[in-house]
Design a protein around this motif. Structure first.
Motif, PDB file in Angstrom:
ATOM      1  N   PHE A 212      32.160  17.299 -23.241  1.00 49.55           N
ATOM      2  CA  PHE A 212      31.798  16.883 -24.648  1.00 49.55           C
ATOM      3  C   PHE A 212      31.924  15.586 -24.829  1.00 49.55           C
ATOM      4  CE2 PHE A 212      32.269  21.663 -24.739  1.00 49.55           C
ATOM      5  CZ  PHE A 212      31.118  22.071 -25.263  1.00 49.55           C
ATOM      6  N   ALA A 216      31.618  15.177 -30.314  1.00 50.63           N
ATOM      7  CA  ALA A 216      31.806  16.610 -30.417  1.00 50.63           C
ATOM      8  C   ALA A 216      32.951  17.132 -30.368  1.00 50.63           C
ATOM      9  CB  ALA A 216      30.789  17.016 -29.296  1.00 50.63           C
ATOM     10  N   ALA A 224      34.165  21.046 -30.412  1.00 52.95           N
ATOM     11  CA  ALA A 224      33.466  21.722 -29.350  1.00 52.95           C
ATOM     12  C   ALA A 224      34.271  22.390 -28.259  1.00 52.95           C
ATOM     13  CB  ALA A 224      32.269  20.947 -28.932  1.00 52.95           C
ATOM     14  N   GLY A 280      23.153  22.050 -28.692  1.00 51.67           N
ATOM     15  CA  GLY A 280      23.811  20.926 -28.371  1.00 51.67           C
ATOM     16  C   GLY A 280      22.719  19.932 -27.619  1.00 51.67           C
ATOM     17  N   ASP A 290      26.536  16.661 -26.952  1.00 50.79           N
ATOM     18  CA  ASP A 290      27.069  15.897 -28.284  1.00 50.79           C
ATOM     19  C   ASP A 290      26.135  16.595 -29.376  1.00 50.79           C
ATOM     20  OD1 ASP A 290      24.623  14.610 -27.794  1.00 50.79           O
ATOM     21  OD2 ASP A 290      24.926  12.612 -28.088  1.00 50.79           O
ATOM     22  N   MET A 292      26.555  18.403 -31.749  1.00 50.59           N
ATOM     23  CA  MET A 292      26.614  20.233 -31.633  1.00 50.59           C
ATOM     24  C   MET A 292      26.625  20.931 -33.015  1.00 50.59           C
ATOM     25  SD  MET A 292      27.426  20.448 -28.401  1.00 50.59           S
ATOM     26  CE  MET A 292      27.894  22.150 -28.297  1.00 50.59           C
TER      27      MET A 292
END
Length: 336
Positions: A212, A216, A224, A280, A290, A292
């Motif tokens: 991630f 994120a 995330a 995402g 990214d 998300m």
């Protein structure tokens, strides 16, 4: 008797042509004198003045000459000004046409550059497969979180120690493993269950982090790399959630910037009901997700529609992370 004309002592006889020559000389002298008198008079008297009518005509001629000259110069200036205006207008038209050509060339160049940046068919398939593989790994990690939620349970643990020289799953988590065969105490089983849970989920966050982007992993919003189900308000963290499953949908399409949109769906195993979804963007160049966006779905028993709203029309807790992520509700279509 001798002739008087031949007498040496007598007067000479008159010459018949002498009088004519004298008259001629006298006339010449008179003409010369008259000429000199005229020159002297001319020197003494100024040149005769022109008449008033003559001066008027000369003045009119001069005025007409300068008037024509001025008009010609003004006409030339007007022609130059008109020529400059026409030239400027023509130049502006040429520049506009040239600018259109430049713009078209820039669009062509950008299109060619865009085509050059597009991956080949083989590379595109590899990127889609990579996004799907990473998405499935993330879903598996989140399912591990689900399997180890709720109260500690010892139902699936062995009841007795393995005996002398033996080992079982609880052996690594007990300070003084039993050397004889006997029943485990409740305290030992609890310690074993806690150790097994910590071993299963303890390294997940560290394993999720490389997949991630920094945006994120924002701890102020939806993180995330945390447990996704903890952001779903309809789920109780204190209750067992092993009956729910995250499923990753296969990546199938690219966005304009070549990012790949991935979707995960959380369903209830017993009923198949969708509880939440998460989307995402996967960047195949850096292999990270990214943007998300998490959305929840209201329970069927509630009167709210499946657009993330409850019976009163209020949002049920859609959460988003990443710059520019919009809060959304409802379940997305597969492969979105």
């Amino acid at each position: 008797m001798a002739d008087e004309s031949d007498s040496p002592g007598g007067p000479p006889a008159p010459d018949p042509g002498q009088g004519g020559r004298l008259a001629q000389r006298l006339g010449l002298v008179s003409s010369v004198q008259q000429l000199e008198e005229q020159q002297e008079q001319q020197r003494e008297d100024p040149a005769p003045r022109r008449s008033t009518a003559g001066r008027g005509r000369v003045l009119l001629v001069r005025i007409g000459y300068w008037s024509v000259t001025v008009l010609v110069m003004l006409g030339a200036l007007v022609l130059f000004a008109m020529a400059g205006s026409i030239s400027a207008h023509h130049q502006a038209g040429l520049e506009e046409q040239a600018q259109d050509g430049f713009d078209a060339q820039e669009r062509t160049t950008a299109a060619q550059q865009g085509l050059a940046d597009l991956p080949s068919q083989t590379e595109a398939r590899r990127w889609l497969a990579r996004a799907t593989t990473v998405g499935e790994d993330l879903a598996e990690a989140q399912n591990t979180y689900l399997d180890h939620t709720g109260p500690i349970t010892t139902d699936d643990l062995p009841e007795q120690t393995p005996g002398p020289g033996g080992r079982d799953e609880c052996h690594p988590y007990l300070d003084d493993p039993a050397t004889t065969t006997r029943d485990y105490t409740e305290e030992e089983l609890t310690t074993c269950a806690e150790g097994l849970r910590q071993s299963a989920v303890g390294g997940l966050e560290r394993a999720l982090t490389p997949h991630f982007a920094v945006s994120a992993r924002d701890s102020d919003g939806f993180n995330a790399v945390s447990q996704w189900h903890s952001a779903v308000p309809t789920l109780d963290d204190d209750a067992p959630l092993s009956g729910y499953t995250w499923t990753a949908h296969e990546a199938q399409a690219f966005e304009r910037d070549l990012a790949i949109r991935m979707v995960w769906v959380l369903t209830e195993d017993e009923t198949g009901r969708t509880v939440a979804w998460l989307s995402g963007r996967f960047d195949p160049l850096v292999n990270k997700f990214d943007d998300m966006v998490l959305g929840t779905v209201a329970a069927e028993s509630e009167e709210g529609a499946e657009d993330g709203t409850d019976a009163d029309g209020d949002d049920t807790g859609d959460t988003s992370a990443g710059d520019g992520a919009d809060e959304q509700g409802g379940e997305p279509e597969d492969g979105e």
